[in-house]
Design an enzyme around this catalytic site. Sequence first.
Site, mmCIF file in Angstrom:
data_model
loop_
_atom_site.group_PDB
_atom_site.id
_atom_site.type_symbol
_atom_site.label_atom_id
_atom_site.label_comp_id
_atom_site.label_asym_id
_atom_site.label_seq_id
_atom_site.Cartn_x
_atom_site.Cartn_y
_atom_site.Cartn_z
ATOM 1 N N GLU A 25 40.450 45.452 39.140
ATOM 2 C CA GLU A 25 39.862 46.753 39.496
ATOM 3 C C GLU A 25 40.270 47.168 40.896
ATOM 4 O O GLU A 25 40.541 48.341 41.166
ATOM 5 C CB GLU A 25 38.330 46.691 39.393
ATOM 6 C CG GLU A 25 37.639 48.031 39.565
ATOM 7 C CD GLU A 25 37.430 48.498 41.006
ATOM 8 O OE1 GLU A 25 37.251 49.698 41.237
ATOM 9 O OE2 GLU A 25 37.469 47.632 41.912
ATOM 10 N N ASP A 72 37.639 40.520 40.300
ATOM 11 C CA ASP A 72 38.461 40.382 41.509
ATOM 12 C C ASP A 72 37.727 40.960 42.725
ATOM 13 O O ASP A 72 36.812 41.787 42.585
ATOM 14 C CB ASP A 72 39.827 41.078 41.339
ATOM 15 C CG ASP A 72 39.721 42.562 40.981
ATOM 16 O OD1 ASP A 72 38.768 42.961 40.276
ATOM 17 O OD2 ASP A 72 40.591 43.341 41.434
HETATM 18 C C1 LIG Z 1 42.813 54.240 43.309
HETATM 19 S S1 LIG Z 1 43.221 52.736 42.657
HETATM 20 C C2 LIG Z 1 42.324 51.649 43.689
HETATM 21 C C3 LIG Z 1 40.938 51.497 43.285
HETATM 22 C C4 LIG Z 1 40.042 51.187 44.435
HETATM 23 N N1 LIG Z 1 38.792 50.788 43.913
HETATM 24 C C5 LIG Z 1 37.867 50.212 44.698
HETATM 25 O O1 LIG Z 1 37.888 50.181 45.899
HETATM 26 C C6 LIG Z 1 39.925 52.411 45.333
HETATM 27 O O2 LIG Z 1 40.724 52.506 46.280
HETATM 28 O O3 LIG Z 1 39.070 53.264 45.137
HETATM 29 ZN ZN LIG Z 2 34.099 47.062 42.972
HETATM 30 ZN ZN LIG Z 3 35.892 47.229 45.672
#
Ligand SMILES: CSCC[C@H](NC=O)C(=O)O
Ligand SMILES: [Zn+2]
Ligand SMILES: [Zn+2]
Length: 373
Positions: free
Chosen positions: A112, A47
């Site tokens: 993710e 995604d």
């Molecule tokens: C904390 S859940 C969301 C996951 C997200 N990952 C990538 O950007 C992030 O905000 O780090």
């Molecule tokens: Zn990523």
């Molecule tokens: Zn990301």
Amino acid sequence: MTSKGPEEEHPSVTLFRQYLRIRTVQPKPDYGTNPTLSSILLNSHTDVVPVFKEHWSHDPFEAFKDSEGYIYARGAQDMKCVSIQYLEAVRRLKVEGHRFPRTIHMTFVPDEEVGGHQGMELFVQRPEFHALRAGFALDEGIANPTDAFTVFYSERSPWWVRVTSTGRPGHASRFMEDTAAEKLHKVVSSILAFREKEWQRLQSNPHLKEGAVTSVNLTKLEGGVAYNVVPATMSASFDFRVAPDVDFKAFEEQLQSWCQAAGEGVTLEFAQKWMHPRVTPTDDSNPWWAAFSRVCKDMNLTLEPEIMPAATDNRYIRAVGVPALGFSPMNRTPVLLHDHDERLHEAVFLRGVDIYTRLLPALASVPALPSDS
Ligand SMILES: CSCC[C@H](NC=O)C(=O)O
Ligand SMILES: [Zn+2]
Ligand SMILES: [Zn+2]
């Protein structure tokens, strides 16, 4: 019907025939040359985050390549590049007929970007994941604008906190006391003062990288119904990223005490609270690190080991006891993940395939470890 010569064979038929040659016969399917050893897991998410199309120089889903070789697309850095690099490196190694003691698995997982709750978080608890017998994993990293490559050995823990303040409602022309807004303001001030302290700590120490301090941003303010009505409830939402060396219990108590200090009726709730930070050692006591860093040294690649400031699926992988590194081989590349005009130069992409083509044999040939038995 006569069959065509090998040079004319349809590539799909060639692939089919290659697959048929792998002896995956039960009860001892030949997934690797030594299936008693733990495997290498190459994880990537499929995604991507949304786009603001009007801010892009090219259609973010066209994968436009400009005259210099930059490929513009959402996911060019995060992390469709890595998914294809894994596949291309494995394809190359297979074509060259290499076999390794350890099996290499690739997983392409959903969700993710929204926390992995329907993706890797569930998958690591499934028997199918345990059947992979992963001994070491690679997942995403972040680009590095310099000549060096960043590699992530740990992550900060996301804590999403909503502070709700309740107080006396009334006519907004009056000097109301004990209002929700003034108590919320106190909590916001305490948290933003903490933010400033962490920011200064980061700024004043050149040895500290972003992931080593705790960050926080005020991301939502909610409440109120009319200009002239003092509301009984207001809330503020914060995105904390807690550094792995923080005492989590003490930190939560600190949050609670800021709420209490603001007055009666101020509470907090967690929308997300990761409690299992793990650190993958980056010294030669860790044979996976030794193999990884040795290849980089041999290829003259400079590594910058850091703590991932954001949250990736690696936190779930590490939490079930699998050591993991976050690595997206993009040097001399501006950090554009989640940004407008996310792009990657084709030469950097291709160099990344070369890098994995060297890394995978080394990782998949790490000799038997105590943890393998
Ligand atoms: C904390 S859940 C969301 C996951 C997200 N990952 C990538 O950007 C992030 O905000 O780090
Ligand atoms: Zn990523
Ligand atoms: Zn990301």
